[in-house]
Each structure stands twice: as structure tokens, then as C-alpha cells.
Write a protein that holds these residues in place. Structure first.
Motif, mmCIF file in Angstrom:
data_model
loop_
_atom_site.group_PDB
_atom_site.id
_atom_site.type_symbol
_atom_site.label_atom_id
_atom_site.label_comp_id
_atom_site.label_asym_id
_atom_site.label_seq_id
_atom_site.Cartn_x
_atom_site.Cartn_y
_atom_site.Cartn_z
ATOM 1 N N ALA A 390 0.820 -1.220 0.000
ATOM 2 C CA ALA A 390 0.000 0.000 0.000
ATOM 3 C C ALA A 390 0.850 1.264 0.000
ATOM 4 C CB ALA A 390 -0.941 0.002 1.196
ATOM 5 N N TYR A 391 2.078 1.166 0.512
ATOM 6 C CA TYR A 391 2.920 2.378 0.561
ATOM 7 C C TYR A 391 3.131 2.965 -0.832
ATOM 8 C CZ TYR A 391 4.167 1.285 5.394
ATOM 9 O OH TYR A 391 4.117 1.042 6.738
ATOM 10 N N GLY A 392 3.344 2.063 -1.796
ATOM 11 C CA GLY A 392 3.672 2.530 -3.142
ATOM 12 C C GLY A 392 2.440 2.777 -4.004
ATOM 13 N N SER A 393 1.249 2.552 -3.472
ATOM 14 C CA SER A 393 0.051 2.644 -4.308
ATOM 15 C C SER A 393 -0.321 4.108 -4.559
ATOM 16 C CB SER A 393 -1.111 1.950 -3.606
ATOM 17 O OG SER A 393 -1.360 2.593 -2.376
ATOM 18 N N THR A 394 -0.938 4.342 -5.714
ATOM 19 C CA THR A 394 -1.392 5.706 -6.017
ATOM 20 C C THR A 394 -2.897 5.676 -6.241
ATOM 21 O OG1 THR A 394 -0.857 5.268 -8.334
ATOM 22 C CG2 THR A 394 0.767 6.524 -7.071
ATOM 23 N N GLY A 395 -3.510 6.836 -6.100
ATOM 24 C CA GLY A 395 -4.947 6.935 -6.359
ATOM 25 C C GLY A 395 -5.806 6.278 -5.291
ATOM 26 N N VAL A 396 -5.243 6.011 -4.113
ATOM 27 C CA VAL A 396 -6.066 5.460 -3.025
ATOM 28 C C VAL A 396 -6.131 6.482 -1.889
ATOM 29 C CG1 VAL A 396 -5.580 3.046 -3.574
ATOM 30 C CG2 VAL A 396 -4.115 4.260 -1.965
ATOM 31 N N ARG A 397 -7.085 6.236 -0.968
ATOM 32 C CA ARG A 397 -7.361 7.186 0.117
ATOM 33 C C ARG A 397 -6.126 7.403 0.992
ATOM 34 N NH1 ARG A 397 -10.666 4.067 1.784
ATOM 35 N NH2 ARG A 397 -12.471 4.416 0.468
ATOM 36 N N GLU A 398 -5.688 8.660 1.069
ATOM 37 C CA GLU A 398 -4.510 8.998 1.871
ATOM 38 C C GLU A 398 -4.937 9.313 3.306
ATOM 39 O OE1 GLU A 398 -1.216 9.445 1.110
ATOM 40 O OE2 GLU A 398 -1.312 9.122 -1.056
ATOM 41 N N ILE A 399 -4.163 8.875 4.258
ATOM 42 C CA ILE A 399 -4.354 9.320 5.642
ATOM 43 C C ILE A 399 -3.855 10.769 5.719
ATOM 44 C CG2 ILE A 399 -3.544 8.979 8.019
ATOM 45 C CD1 ILE A 399 -3.306 5.978 7.328
ATOM 46 N N PRO A 400 -4.598 11.685 6.380
ATOM 47 C CA PRO A 400 -4.104 13.065 6.485
ATOM 48 C C PRO A 400 -2.680 13.083 7.039
ATOM 49 C CG PRO A 400 -6.329 12.930 7.351
ATOM 50 C CD PRO A 400 -5.890 11.526 7.058
ATOM 51 N N LYS A 401 -1.842 13.929 6.463
ATOM 52 C CA LYS A 401 -0.423 13.908 6.831
ATOM 53 C C LYS A 401 -0.050 14.998 7.839
ATOM 54 C CE LYS A 401 0.579 10.437 4.125
ATOM 55 N NZ LYS A 401 -0.801 10.171 3.671
ATOM 56 N N THR A 402 -1.005 15.882 8.122
ATOM 57 C CA THR A 402 -0.724 16.918 9.120
ATOM 58 C C THR A 402 -1.940 17.091 10.026
ATOM 59 O OG1 THR A 402 -1.617 18.706 7.756
ATOM 60 C CG2 THR A 402 0.752 18.242 7.525
ATOM 61 N N LEU A 403 -1.665 17.632 11.211
ATOM 62 C CA LEU A 403 -2.775 17.920 12.133
ATOM 63 C C LEU A 403 -3.742 18.912 11.496
ATOM 64 C CD1 LEU A 403 -4.033 17.617 14.975
ATOM 65 C CD2 LEU A 403 -2.591 19.514 15.719
ATOM 66 N N ARG A 404 -3.181 19.911 10.784
ATOM 67 C CA ARG A 404 -4.047 20.931 10.167
ATOM 68 C C ARG A 404 -5.044 20.290 9.197
ATOM 69 N NH1 ARG A 404 -2.203 26.022 10.501
ATOM 70 N NH2 ARG A 404 -0.020 25.429 10.325
ATOM 71 N N GLU A 405 -4.551 19.352 8.392
ATOM 72 C CA GLU A 405 -5.428 18.670 7.423
ATOM 73 C C GLU A 405 -6.496 17.842 8.165
ATOM 74 O OE1 GLU A 405 -3.146 16.165 4.785
ATOM 75 O OE2 GLU A 405 -4.923 15.483 3.693
ATOM 76 N N ALA A 406 -6.076 17.196 9.242
ATOM 77 C CA ALA A 406 -7.022 16.371 10.001
ATOM 78 C C ALA A 406 -8.082 17.234 10.680
ATOM 79 C CB ALA A 406 -6.272 15.543 11.040
ATOM 80 N N ILE A 407 -7.672 18.392 11.195
ATOM 81 C CA ILE A 407 -8.646 19.299 11.831
ATOM 82 C C ILE A 407 -9.673 19.747 10.796
ATOM 83 C CG2 ILE A 407 -8.984 21.567 12.911
ATOM 84 C CD1 ILE A 407 -6.143 21.294 14.112
#
Ligand code: ADP
Length: 455
Positions: A390-407
Motif C-alpha cells: 500500500a505504501y507505493g500505491s497511487t490513487g487510493v485514500r490517503e491518511i491526512p499527513k498533518t494535524l491541520r489537514e485532520a482538523i
């Protein structure tokens, strides 16, 4: 469990002189125990009914800073008291502290009405929603942590750099490496077990000095209680052994982060595993497929409750660290955010691998249950299982990478607003915005190292 006590058993132990101290504690927004220590005589005479704490306890940050701007409590409102009411079902021995028992409390107003923004209440509210549909959630937290040949004081004196870990090399599943810390780990396993927490095992993990503690799954509120008592207890036991322990999601840039994987399953009131349909593909019932679809659909919205601090997001930055970066589901595949385990058997469950060891279990469980329940209510269809890396996959749901994005994602979540209520969601968004604000105005050691001379 031998460590669980009834009120009558406490009376007998007090009369026999075996117990003199009762820790009466509630859980704060960070998932920590806060409260008071009572003499057992006073607890038996009156404090078993209720005691009081300053209501700022559910509006402070990790530094106990009274954060401005909360509706629930503020300087304007005078920071009065709320009531904390012991839940006698949680009364238990604390075998590593002499003559001590502990009881967890619900947070209420002075008329014993629950405080809706209290983490334990938030989880209870989601459990009640499931109960209304005849479903009972079972969870298991797998807590990872780093152990140090340091005390918290020596670690602080070193500025938390170049700390001596209990083992100098990666010790994943290592028996020899973990034998070296068996003194403290055995005390933890036996201590927690004798405190009413059924320990399954501890094991070495993928970092120097990193280990994991596994306990038996339990009904959601009981498991969140166990998680909280266990984390606090492990810090106390480490301290008593002259060690420091950290549950930070990522304490060092070059080392693996510490996770809190959460296994989850739904059961009927009479003990039927509702996730199992032996004849269906992968042994997953239709209900389970919708629950997992809900988790996936809303995974970005609930990330804030799985990764509550700035530091939590450092776990999601690097590929190939066993911390997931993609919110996809898979069969027994540790590169994905969600992993199907025990398929085809009664033990069938979904493991969420997104959370860090720094999460508040009540809030994390509540958010996951709310997402899963939304999937069930809407009869969501489950996407195909992810296969491969899954690390190398593209076009799939990303986990938010920053607190700001998650907020931002949580703030816009109609699912969370419906499940938690407008005010409760706003309370936790505000807490997270404060965390972001505190960070944004600080100068880090990284900036100084790069810029002091060369900028
Ligand atoms: P793994 O090592 O593959 O992550 P384990 O077999 O060690 O999985 O189990 C992990 C956790 O799952 C344990 O804490 C166990 O108690 C818990 N567990 C087992 N069955 C269930 C279930 N039906 N629902 C929730 N948790 C469960």
C-alpha cells in the motif's frame, strides 16, 4: 479477574489494614488519569458517592494550560467545579503501589447529569447507539512504547536527545533482547494482571528499546478503561524501576513510531459474533462489510481522534515503517491502514492500524464506532480488498499527513457532528486548533540547526 474488587471487598480489606489509599480518577482530554487520593476511611464514609474537581480539567492542553475560548469552562465563567462519580465496576487493586486501590469516575454536573464532552461519556454515547440496535462493541488496544535506561529527570536534563534505550538494536520478537528488560516487563505484565487487566503477552518491537503490551479484548468502555489504567500503570512501574517509558507517536525521526492498533468486532447481546458469516466471502458478514466501509469512508474525518497531536503525524511521513500511510483495507497485510484478522472464525475482526500510542482510547473508539455505525446505517458497500504494497500505491485514500489537514477534515464531518453532537465536536476541534497554534508559534531545534548560521 483477581484484581477487580467489590465495594464490600474493599471494606473488608480496609478493616484488615490491607488498603489505606483510594485513587479516585477521571480521564481528561489527553486520556490521562486526573483526580485525588483519598484515605480509605473517607472514601468508604462519603467519597464513594462523589467528589469534585475544577472544571478546567476538560479544557486544558497537555501542559495543563487553561486554553482560552472553550464554551464549557473559561475564566469568564470562573472555572467552577464539576462532580466526578466513582463507577464502582472499575474498582481495582493497584498492586505496584502499597495499600492502594483505584476507581474510575464519570464526569457530571452537580445533579449527576453526564458532561457530554467528557471522553468516557462520548464513548458511552456511541456504545448506547449500538446497544439500541442490539449490538455490543468489543475492542483491543495494542500499545507500543519505548523503554529507556533513563529516568524522566535524566531524559529531560539531556533535552530528550541521545537517550539510552534499554536495548541498542531492533528487537522485533527478540527473546534475548527482551530478556534484558524482563525485570521491568515482568513487573508490568504481573502488575497489570493483578490489577484486573488480562494481559496476553508483551513482545519486542521494530525499534531499539521498543516493546508492545497486548491485553485481552473487552467490551469497548471496559477496554478503554483498561487501556488508560494500563498506560498510567506502565509509566508508574517503569518509574519504580528507574526507567522512563514513552508513548509518543514518534520520539525520534530515524526510529519507528509507536502505534496503538485497535482490533474491533461487534457482537449481539447473547454473544453471537455479528461480523462472522462463514459462508460469505472472507467469512465477513454483510454487517461487517458495511462497518468496515464506514470506517474507510470516514477514515480521514476520524484521524484527528486517532492522531491528536502535532507529533502524531510524524508517524505517517515515511513509507516502509509499518505505520500506514493509506486508508485501505486488506487481508493480513501490514502496509494497509485496516487489516482483516481471524477471517472465517469467531475471532473475525478488523484492526485499525492508523492510531498512535498517544491517542485517547475513549475518543478514538468513539470515533471509529461512529464511523462504522454510519456505514451500517447507510448499508455502505465495501470496496475490494487492497493487495500488494500500500505504501507505493497511487490513487487510493490517503491518511491526512498533518494535524491541520485532520482538523479541517474533522471540522467538515457531518458524520461526526451527528454522532458526537455539534458542541462536543466543536470542543475537540477547538482543542486541536490550540495544539496547532501552540506549535505554529514555536521555534524548533530543527529550525535552529538549519538556520542559525546559514540563513
Ligand atoms: P496480531 O498480533 O495479529 O495483531 P493477536 O492475535 O495478537 O493479533 O490479537 C491482537 C488483539 O486482538 C488481542 O488483544 C486480542 O485480545 C484481540 N482480539 C481477539 N479477538 C478479538 C475480537 N473478536 N474482537 C476484538 N479484538 C479481538
Amino acid at each position: 479477574m483477581p484484581g477487580n474488587l467489590s465495594f464490600d471487598a474493599l471494606k473488608q480489606k480496609a478493616a484488615a489494614g490491607e488498603i489505606d489509599t483510594v485513587v479516585v480518577a477521571m480521564v481528561d482530554m489527553q486520556g490521562r488519569l486526573v483526580g485525588k487520593r483519598f484515605h480509605v476511611d473517607n472514601f468508604l464514609a462519603s467519597a464513594h458517592e462523589e467528589t469534585h474537581c475544577c472544571n478546567y480539567l476538560l479544557t486544558v492542553d497537555i501542559d495543563m494550560e487553561p486554553v482560552p475560548g472553550f464554551e464549557a469552562a473559561s475564566w469568564d465563567k470562573g472555572y467552577g467545579d464539576f462532580t466526578i462519580v466513582p463507577d464502582m465496576a472499575t474498582l481495582r487493586l493497584v498492586p505496584w503501589l502499597p495499600g492502594t486501590v483505584l476507581v474510575l469516575c464519570d464526569v457530571t454536573d452537580h445533579h449527576h447529569h453526564p458532561m457530554p464532552h467528557s471522553p468516557r461519556q462520548i464513548l458511552k454515547a456511541q456504545v448506547d447507539r449500538l446497544a439500541a440496535k442490539g449490538m455490543k462493541p468489543f475492542m483491543a488496544s495494542e500499545l507500543e512504547f519505548y523503554l529507556f535506561d533513563e529516568t524522566y529527570e535524566t531524559a529531560a536534563a539531556k533535552g530528550f536527545v541521545n537517550l539510552a534505550t534499554t536495548n541498542p538494536y531492533i528487537e522485533d520478537y527478540g527473546i534475548l533482547a527482551t530478556t534484558k528488560v524482563e525485570g521491568v516487563m515482568r513487573a508490568m505484565r504481573n502488575g497489570l494482571n493483578a490489577c484486573g487487566i488480562p494481559v496476553e503477552n508483551s513482545k519486542g518491537e521494530w525499534g531499539p528499546g521498543q516493546e508492545e503490551m497486548n491485553v485481552r479484548y473487552a467490551e469497548a468502555v471496559a477496554m478503554a478503561d483498561d487501556h488508560t489504567v494500563m498506560k498510567n500503570g506502565m509509566k508508574e512501574i517503569a518509574h519504580l524501576h528507574g526507567k522512563a517509558i514513552t508513548f509518543m507517536a514518534k520520539y525520534a525521526y530515524n526510529l519507528a513510531g509507536s502505534s496503538c492498533h485497535v482490533h474491533q468486532s461487534l457482537w449481539s447481546e447473547d454473544g453471537t459474533p455479528l461480523f462472522l458469516d462463514a459462508d460469505a466471502p472472507h467469512g465477513m458478514s454483510k454487517l461487517m462489510r458495511s462497518y468496515v466501509a464506514g470506517l474507510l469512508t470516514h477514515s480521514r474525518e476520524i484521524t484527528l481522534f486517532l492522531a491528536p497531536y502535532i507529533n502524531s503525524y510524524k508517524r505517517f511521513q515515511q513509507v516502509g515503517t509499518f505505520a500506514p500511510t493509506k486508508a485501505v483495507w486488506s487481508h493480513d497485510n501490514r502496509t494497509a491502514g485496516f487489516r482483516l484478522v481471524g477471517n472465517g472464525s469467531k475471532a473475525i475482526r478488523i484492526e485499525c492500524r492508523m492510531g498512535g500510542a498517544d491517542l485517547n482510547p475513549y475518543l478514538a473508539y468513539a470515533a471509529m464506532l461512529a464511523a462504522g455505525l454510519a456505514g451500517i446505517e447507510q448499508g455502505l458497500e465495501l470496496e475490494d480488498a487492497f493487495t500488494g504494497d500500500a505504501y507505493g500505491s497511487t490513487g487510493v485514500r490517503e491518511i491526512p499527513k498533518t494535524l491541520r489537514e485532520a482538523i479541517d477534515t474533522a471540522r467538515g464531518s457531518a458524520m461526526l457532528r451527528d454522532a458526537f453532537g455539534e458542541k462536543v465536536l466543536a470542543h475537540y476541534i477547538h482543542a486541536a486548533e490550540w495544539e496547532q497554534y501552540e506549535y505554529d508559534r514555536r521555534i524548533t531545534d530543527w529550525e535552529l540547526k538549519r538556520g542559525f548560521e546559514r540563513s
